[in-house]
Design an enzyme around this catalytic site. Structure first.
Site, PDB file in Angstrom:
ATOM      1  N   ASP A 123      -7.312  14.665   9.261  1.00 14.22           N
ATOM      2  CA  ASP A 123      -7.138  14.712   7.812  1.00 14.22           C
ATOM      3  C   ASP A 123      -6.343  13.531   7.280  1.00 14.22           C
ATOM      4  OD1 ASP A 123      -8.474  16.896   6.754  1.00 14.22           O
ATOM      5  OD2 ASP A 123      -6.847  18.300   7.194  1.00 14.22           O
TER       6      ASP A 123
ATOM      7  N   SER B 232       0.848  -1.182   0.000  1.00 15.89           N
ATOM      8  CA  SER B 232       0.000   0.000   0.000  1.00 15.89           C
ATOM      9  C   SER B 232       0.887   1.237   0.000  1.00 15.89           C
ATOM     10  CB  SER B 232      -0.889   0.008   1.248  1.00 15.89           C
ATOM     11  OG  SER B 232      -1.489   1.270   1.436  1.00 15.89           O
ATOM     12  N   SER B 233       0.374   2.314  -0.558  1.00 17.58           N
ATOM     13  CA  SER B 233       1.140   3.558  -0.564  1.00 17.58           C
ATOM     14  C   SER B 233       1.279   4.167   0.824  1.00 17.58           C
ATOM     15  CB  SER B 233       0.485   4.573  -1.509  1.00 17.58           C
ATOM     16  OG  SER B 233      -0.846   4.848  -1.111  1.00 17.58           O
ATOM     17  N   CYS B 234       0.538   3.652   1.816  1.00 15.15           N
ATOM     18  CA  CYS B 234       0.658   4.191   3.178  1.00 15.15           C
ATOM     19  C   CYS B 234       1.967   3.780   3.844  1.00 15.15           C
ATOM     20  CB  CYS B 234      -0.530   3.771   4.022  1.00 15.15           C
ATOM     21  SG  CYS B 234      -0.489   2.041   4.527  1.00 15.15           S
TER      22      CYS B 234
ATOM     23  N   LYS C 178       2.799  -3.901   6.286  1.00 12.90           N
ATOM     24  CA  LYS C 178       3.098  -3.938   4.855  1.00 12.90           C
ATOM     25  C   LYS C 178       4.589  -3.744   4.589  1.00 12.90           C
ATOM     26  CE  LYS C 178      -0.870  -4.885   3.112  1.00 12.90           C
ATOM     27  NZ  LYS C 178      -1.070  -6.148   2.371  1.00 12.90           N
TER      28      LYS C 178
ATOM     29  N   HIS D 199     -12.809   2.888   2.912  1.00 16.22           N
ATOM     30  CA  HIS D 199     -11.917   3.974   2.538  1.00 16.22           C
ATOM     31  C   HIS D 199     -12.733   5.167   2.050  1.00 16.22           C
ATOM     32  CE1 HIS D 199      -8.806   0.677   2.264  1.00 16.22           C
ATOM     33  NE2 HIS D 199      -8.184   1.595   2.970  1.00 16.22           N
TER      34      HIS D 199
ATOM     35  N   TYR E 159      -0.941  -0.799  10.258  1.00 18.85           N
ATOM     36  CA  TYR E 159      -1.112  -1.413   8.938  1.00 18.85           C
ATOM     37  C   TYR E 159       0.122  -1.168   8.078  1.00 18.85           C
ATOM     38  CZ  TYR E 159      -3.077  -2.190   4.253  1.00 18.85           C
ATOM     39  OH  TYR E 159      -3.303  -2.615   2.976  1.00 18.85           O
TER      40      TYR E 159
END
Length: 323
Positions: free
Chosen positions: A273, A111-113, A144, A183, A140
């Protein structure tokens, strides 16, 4: 160039009923591959013994590891233990069992997170581990990151042809529209749909509306996964996205238009945010000859139509709302 995944191949898709797994399954079958799959009730990937036994019996040519516990800010904040422990167990079990039975190709989907909260934009793969993570999804993200390192370790120690891809924010048919665990994009679709149904004057969204996000249709991701399985065999993870972003406010306006809600959009700045901006540098992916094909508005419209066709009756517009 010799392809790294022959056709036809027997491919085990872990998480084949999820948003990502179902799209990858559709694409692989369309290309003539045999897809191997097990539901969660048939195989708990958190169980190392059961996972090893299944892969020992199935003997796939390749594995796409798309199974994961996923969710938005609320879910990550509420269940941090499950987000780190379930994902770590799934990854450890599937990757180690695949290697033990001689699976030749494996694609781990992250994931890009994984990238630092304030990484330079657009985010290059080299930004990994260069700064603090976004606190709202740190468990999370750490799971990853561990998956990426596990893949790299198997490459380093055993020469395994295992690779990792880091998708941006995904959406599409089969997405999770539950407001407590979804999401942002499916949550917006449902919020505006229910506001239209209930004839509300305003929808108030979390945060300021200023964070910027990138979105990719899951069928484009599936196409990218096949490209990677066929053509990529590098140590580093590969970003997969559109290379374009927009603000949450701009996204909300597109969703409002698609759904047909005519009320106002408000924002609650007391709510988090998340990361200020998350745009991926996709040059490594495009160098393989891949480009996304589905535009954002068209993709959202198709996703909304797909959800309406499968939603529970109580979520659909009543007779008055259809006027």
């Amino acid at each position: 160039m010799e392809e790294l995944l022959a056709t036809p191949a027997r491919v085990y898709v872990a998480g084949h009923r999820g948003l990502v797994g179902s799209a990858v399954t559709r694409r692989l079958r369309a290309d003539g591959h045999e897809v191997l799959a097990r539901t969660r009730s048939e195989l708990d990937l958190r169980d190392p013994t059961a996972t090893a036994a299944y892969l020992r019996d199935a003997r796939p040519d390749a594995v796409v590891l798309g199974a994961a516990k996923v969710g938005g800010i609320m879910a990550n904040s509420t269940y941090p233990v499950q987000f780190i422990e379930d994902n770590l167990r799934i990854q450890l079990n599937v990757i180690s069992a695949a290697h033990a039975v001689g699976v030749r190709r494996l694609l781990f989907l992250g994931s890009s997170c994984i990238y630092p909260r304030l990484a330079p934009q657009p985010i290059r793969e080299e930004a990994l581990l260069s700064g603090p993570l976004e606190a709202t999804n740190q468990p999370y993200a750490l799971a990853k990151i561990a998956g990426i390192v596990q893949v790299q370790s198997y490459r380093q120690q055993y020469g395994a042809s295992y690779i990792s891809a880091m998708p941006t924010n995904l959406y599409g048919p089969g997405d999770n529209f539950d407001l407590e665990s979804s999401h942002v994009l499916p949550a917006l679709v449902r919020r505006f749909h229910e506001a239209k149904r209930d004839r509300l004057d305003e929808v108030v969204l979390w945060g300021s509306g200023t964070p910027r996000r990138e979105f990719l249709h899951v069928d484009d991701l599936a196409d990218a996964c096949v490209t990677l399985l066929r053509r990529y065999d590098g140590d580093e993870p590969v970003n997969v996205g559109r290379g374009e972003d927009l603000t949450i406010r701009e996204l909300a306006e597109i969703v409002r238009e698609v759904v047909g809600f005519e009320g106002r959009i408000g924002f609650d700045p007391t709510k988090p945010d998340g990361t200020p901006r998350k745009l991926l540098d996709v040059s490594r992916m495009t160098a393989l000859g891949w480009r996304p094909r589905i535009g954002l508005r068209d993709g959202i419209a198709a996703t909304y139509a797909s959800w309406l066709s499968s939603a529970e009756p109580e979520t659909l517009p009543g007779p008055a709302a259809r006027v």
